[in-house]
Scaffold this active site. Structure first.
Site, PDB file in Angstrom:
ATOM      1  N   HIS A  38       0.835  -1.206   0.000  1.00 16.64           N
ATOM      2  CA  HIS A  38       0.000   0.000   0.000  1.00 16.64           C
ATOM      3  C   HIS A  38       0.866   1.251   0.000  1.00 16.64           C
ATOM      4  CE1 HIS A  38      -4.388  -0.883   0.894  1.00 16.64           C
ATOM      5  NE2 HIS A  38      -3.849  -2.085   0.733  1.00 16.64           N
ATOM      6  N   GLY A 105      -5.653  -3.447  -8.303  1.00 18.33           N
ATOM      7  CA  GLY A 105      -5.371  -2.323  -7.431  1.00 18.33           C
ATOM      8  C   GLY A 105      -6.561  -1.498  -7.000  1.00 18.33           C
ATOM      9  N   GLU A 106      -6.239  -0.435  -6.271  1.00 16.20           N
ATOM     10  CA  GLU A 106      -7.243   0.503  -5.758  1.00 16.20           C
ATOM     11  C   GLU A 106      -6.773   1.933  -6.020  1.00 16.20           C
ATOM     12  OE1 GLU A 106      -5.543  -1.372  -3.253  1.00 16.20           O
ATOM     13  OE2 GLU A 106      -6.831  -3.148  -3.325  1.00 16.20           O
ATOM     14  N   ASN A 109      -4.278   3.762  -3.589  1.00 12.17           N
ATOM     15  CA  ASN A 109      -2.822   3.701  -3.704  1.00 12.17           C
ATOM     16  C   ASN A 109      -2.301   4.236  -5.030  1.00 12.17           C
ATOM     17  OD1 ASN A 109      -2.435   2.179  -1.181  1.00 12.17           O
ATOM     18  ND2 ASN A 109      -3.537   0.578  -2.272  1.00 12.17           N
TER      19      ASN A 109
END
Length: 317
Positions: A38, A105-106, A109
């Site tokens: 992260h 992913g997000e 981040n």
């Protein structure tokens, strides 16, 4: 035979503490490690987000356990060529004890580099290209790549392990699972869902390992454990696509205000009853996972390792 591992949380703990936990996990009888990657924690309350590759290097020297990123996103924040170099170096350092776990992913981040966050279909397309590029670089040959999403000009990895590290992929929906079955060497998820494993196998992943992870909170008092989960991981109760789309911890904090304690616990084993923890871990075994990873939420890490060494791991084995 199922492998039982410990899940190191970079969102909750600093680098020295993560290394200490890795050593404690090995002493407690855990056989492998996951580690999250992260740039931001989910909430300010969690409080940490060290650079995962530095931590992995230290963990690799401090333990003899296999290590898997769970998971790295090689799409936006870090170019896949750099992930390839990091993964190859880590595999060389560990003597083959490293597996590269990847996912789409997000925004939490990835937006730190580019505020545009692609939709899922585009991210899956990017991930497929990224994995192909990483594998090409793992050959040690000179690589020039002119893809739809990525460009590489005459790049070559000089530090390589004896064998390239396997690439595992996380997937929660059918689209992601289909891609994982097609391109990955193994499957990663965080729900004890046998149907997902079957879908992965049917999509091309037959014979490949499936890895599952869960969060727990051991404490002498169940009520205190529930409060710890609600304080640190209310995000477990957030439904839908918000976890992929929101860019800042404060946004998750705002949304978490609507999450009840029961929703935060959300099936995680909590408290001092070993039967509760054994049942939760056994769900993953029964679903067909080859490896199961447990993360202890909160500060009582040493008590957790002692509890699992005495009361849980012997029973699930």
């Amino acid at each position: 035979m199922t492998t039982f591992g410990y899940f190191l949380s970079c969102e909750e703990h600093g680098p020295k503490e993560l290394v200490r936990q890795a050593k404690a996990a090995e002493r407690a009888g855990f056989e492998a490690l996951w580690i999250s990657d992260h740039f931001h924690p989910w909430l300010d309350e969690q409080g940490q987000a060290p650079f995962v590759w530095s931590v992995i290097g230290a963990v690799a020297e401090a333990t003899s356990l296999p290590i898997t990123t769970a998971v790295t996103c090689p799409l936006v924040r870090t170019h896949p060529a750099i992930i390839a170099q990091a993964a190859a170096t880590t595999a060389a350092l560990t003597g083959g004890r490293f597996r590269l776990g990847v996912g789409t992913g997000e925004a939490l981040n990835e937006h730190v580099i580019d505020s545009r966050w692609p939709p899922l279909d585009e991210r899956l397309e990017m991930l497929e290209e990224a994995v192909g590029l990483i594998r090409e670089l793992f050959t040690g040959k000179l690589v020039t790549h002119r893809g739809h999403h990525y460009r590489v000009d005459t790049a070559r990895l000089y530090t390589l392990p004896g064998e390239p590290p396997p690439i595992y992929m996380s997937g929660f929906g059918q689209k992601s699972i289909q891609v994982a079955g097609r391109i990955a060497d193994g499957y990663i998820t965080t729900a004890p869902d046998a149907d997902s494993i079957q879908a992965f196998h049917a999509a091309g992943g037959a014979g490949k390992p499936a890895l599952g992870g869960l969060k727990a909170c051991y404490a002498a008092d169940e009520s205190a454990a529930r409060k710890t989960v609600h304080r640190l991981w209310p995000t477990q109760g957030i439904k839908g696509e918000a976890s992929q789309l929101l860019p800042l911890p404060r946004h998750f904090e705002q949304l978490a205000q609507t999450v009840t304690e029961d929703e935060a616990v959300n099936g995680s084993p909590v408290g001092p009853d070993p039967d509760v923890h054994v049942r939760a871990v056994q769900q993953y075994v029964d679903a067909g996972f080859d490896e199961v990873y447990v993360n202890q939420i909160g500060e009582e890490q040493d008590a957790f390792f002692d509890f699992y060494a005495r009361e849980v791991l012997p029973r699930v084995r």
